[in-house]
Design a protein around this motif. Sequence first.
Motif, PDB file in Angstrom:
ATOM      1  N   ALA A   3       0.718  -1.050  -0.149  1.00  0.00           N
ATOM      2  CA  ALA A   3      -0.018  -0.100   0.029  1.00  0.00           C
ATOM      3  C   ALA A   3       0.795   1.249  -0.040  1.00  0.00           C
ATOM      4  CB  ALA A   3      -1.078  -0.137   1.214  1.00  0.00           C
ATOM      5  N   LYS A   4       0.489   2.030  -0.859  1.00  0.00           N
ATOM      6  CA  LYS A   4       1.362   3.381  -0.818  1.00  0.00           C
ATOM      7  C   LYS A   4       0.693   4.441   0.324  1.00  0.00           C
ATOM      8  CE  LYS A   4       1.565   3.390  -5.831  1.00  0.00           C
ATOM      9  NZ  LYS A   4       1.201   4.309  -7.300  1.00  0.00           N
ATOM     10  N   THR A   5       1.843   4.712   1.012  1.00  0.00           N
ATOM     11  CA  THR A   5       1.595   5.488   2.127  1.00  0.00           C
ATOM     12  C   THR A   5       2.566   7.038   1.985  1.00  0.00           C
ATOM     13  OG1 THR A   5       3.211   4.569   3.560  1.00  0.00           O
ATOM     14  CG2 THR A   5       1.162   3.562   3.703  1.00  0.00           C
ATOM     15  N   SER A   6       2.117   7.954   2.675  1.00  0.00           N
ATOM     16  CA  SER A   6       3.022   9.228   2.913  1.00  0.00           C
ATOM     17  C   SER A   6       2.593   9.762   4.026  1.00  0.00           C
ATOM     18  CB  SER A   6       2.493  10.086   1.781  1.00  0.00           C
ATOM     19  OG  SER A   6       1.112  10.500   1.869  1.00  0.00           O
ATOM     20  N   PRO A   7       3.484  10.750   4.552  1.00  0.00           N
ATOM     21  CA  PRO A   7       3.141  11.601   5.822  1.00  0.00           C
ATOM     22  C   PRO A   7       1.663  11.981   6.033  1.00  0.00           C
ATOM     23  CG  PRO A   7       5.182  12.218   5.242  1.00  0.00           C
ATOM     24  CD  PRO A   7       4.665  11.216   3.983  1.00  0.00           C
ATOM     25  N   GLU A   8       1.054  12.315   4.759  1.00  0.00           N
ATOM     26  CA  GLU A   8      -0.287  12.851   4.600  1.00  0.00           C
ATOM     27  C   GLU A   8      -1.250  11.967   4.710  1.00  0.00           C
ATOM     28  OE1 GLU A   8       2.114  13.776   2.678  1.00  0.00           O
ATOM     29  OE2 GLU A   8       2.696  15.683   3.362  1.00  0.00           O
ATOM     30  N   LYS A   9      -0.900  10.616   4.261  1.00  0.00           N
ATOM     31  CA  LYS A   9      -1.873   9.609   4.168  1.00  0.00           C
ATOM     32  C   LYS A   9      -1.058   8.335   4.732  1.00  0.00           C
ATOM     33  CE  LYS A   9      -4.145  11.035  -0.222  1.00  0.00           C
ATOM     34  NZ  LYS A   9      -4.634  10.524  -1.433  1.00  0.00           N
ATOM     35  N   PRO A  10      -1.002   8.217   6.242  1.00  0.00           N
ATOM     36  CA  PRO A  10      -0.506   7.040   6.904  1.00  0.00           C
ATOM     37  C   PRO A  10      -1.440   6.106   6.997  1.00  0.00           C
ATOM     38  CG  PRO A  10      -0.718   8.796   8.279  1.00  0.00           C
ATOM     39  CD  PRO A  10      -1.185   9.454   6.976  1.00  0.00           C
ATOM     40  N   LEU A  11      -1.038   4.778   7.471  1.00  0.00           N
ATOM     41  CA  LEU A  11      -1.848   3.862   7.694  1.00  0.00           C
ATOM     42  C   LEU A  11      -2.015   3.715   9.158  1.00  0.00           C
ATOM     43  CD1 LEU A  11      -0.912   0.983   5.004  1.00  0.00           C
ATOM     44  CD2 LEU A  11      -3.047   2.290   5.140  1.00  0.00           C
ATOM     45  N   PRO A  12      -3.425   3.298   9.540  1.00  0.00           N
ATOM     46  CA  PRO A  12      -3.391   2.834  11.158  1.00  0.00           C
ATOM     47  C   PRO A  12      -2.436   1.934  11.387  1.00  0.00           C
ATOM     48  CG  PRO A  12      -5.550   3.355  10.165  1.00  0.00           C
ATOM     49  CD  PRO A  12      -4.469   3.139   8.881  1.00  0.00           C
ATOM     50  N   ILE A  13      -1.879   1.817  12.798  1.00  0.00           N
ATOM     51  CA  ILE A  13      -0.949   0.625  13.047  1.00  0.00           C
ATOM     52  C   ILE A  13      -1.640  -0.540  12.958  1.00  0.00           C
ATOM     53  CG2 ILE A  13      -1.664   1.100  15.342  1.00  0.00           C
ATOM     54  CD1 ILE A  13       1.846  -0.049  13.880  1.00  0.00           C
ATOM     55  N   ARG A  14      -3.137  -0.606  13.259  1.00  0.00           N
ATOM     56  CA  ARG A  14      -3.725  -1.909  13.155  1.00  0.00           C
ATOM     57  C   ARG A  14      -3.471  -2.480  11.873  1.00  0.00           C
ATOM     58  NH1 ARG A  14      -7.478   2.138  13.526  1.00  0.00           N
ATOM     59  NH2 ARG A  14      -8.865   2.290  11.803  1.00  0.00           N
ATOM     60  N   SER A  15      -3.728  -1.647  10.966  1.00  0.00           N
ATOM     61  CA  SER A  15      -3.766  -2.111   9.303  1.00  0.00           C
ATOM     62  C   SER A  15      -2.122  -2.672   9.034  1.00  0.00           C
ATOM     63  CB  SER A  15      -4.079  -0.905   8.540  1.00  0.00           C
ATOM     64  OG  SER A  15      -5.356  -0.646   8.580  1.00  0.00           O
TER      65      SER A  15
END
Length: 403
Positions: A3-15
Amino acid sequence: MTAKTSPEKPLPIRSVLQMVSQWIGKLGTVWAEGQITDLSSRGGTVFLTLRDPIANVSARVTCPRGVYEATVPRPVDGARVVVLVKPDFWVNRGSFAFTALEIRPVGIGELLARLERLRQILVSEGLANTERKRRLPFLPGTIGLICGRDSAAERDVLENARRRWPAVRFKVEAVAVQGPYAVGEVTEALHKLDADREVDVIVITRGGGSLEDLLPFSDESLVRAVAACRTPVVSAIGHEQDNPLLDLVADVRASTPTDAAKKIVPDVGEQLALVGALRDRGRRVVAGRLDRETAWVTAVRSRPSLADPVREIERRAEQAGGLRDRARRCLTSSLDRAEDSLGHLRARLVALSPAATLERGYAIVQFPSGEVVRLASSVGEGDELSVRFSDDRVHVTAAKPPA
């Protein structure tokens, strides 16, 4: 995980943890071998640590009680086992562990076969050759001792060594001598003592035990560490019938801890007796040599030339005088005989000399040339002649004889 993440669109730690769990779940099962430590149970689950017997690596394993109780014999701390494990990731705690699906203890036959294979490898590498084994110092200044904490083996070595040589000094490293931590602690103590310049010999010892109890002393890493030591190493593991691989590469093998004490230090009583025997032997040799030399000097002094030097000089003077008189007599006799012989020769010469004939009234008539006139016919009238008498001569002229 893609999954693509960024500082603006982080993933929850559970994910993130769920994705880690899904990825680990795809790894499947694997058979792993190790040594059980930290065995405990809580409720319907058995918890244990599977430790690598060579490297300092371990992993947590959870085992359903049914799987654990189905294993015959049931594993205990220190047991070597082969476990079918499945990696699991606990999302709620964010922790990783293995789940045991089946446990199989490593049998004695398999252990013996592995030890034999390792033994052959060590022999083929030359680690068991007698040429590489070093002799122990006659009287080590300091002895490094690796043993169990408050063990009977430690007391045997210390008491017997001090009984043989009271001034002996020890540096004792107390370690675990069985169980999962034995190899690491023994190896660490070995390196520590080997680096100590005061330590002249290292003793690794423990009492007897089962094959499983003595397995740490057949561990390949420990055996190779002993082979690489610069300090001579004595192996004193178990009893006479025990034969771990440590005995194979150690510089000296002792059958028991007591035997190790006898090998590392000499017996002061025996050494004193040996010194006394050598001293007595030296005295006998020196006394014998002195007796022989004294007898020789006495024999030399008893010779006439040394016992009474003046008498020997007088005897030699008498010999010289006798030889001088004898030479004198011989020379006088030779001169007398020569004088007599010369007198006889002179008398013969006188008798045969023409002078003697002339003394008897004869004369010799000679020509002026000295030629003797032998016939009157050889003289002519008017020839000058010389007439020789015994004491003088006269010159005459030949005349014609009267008719």
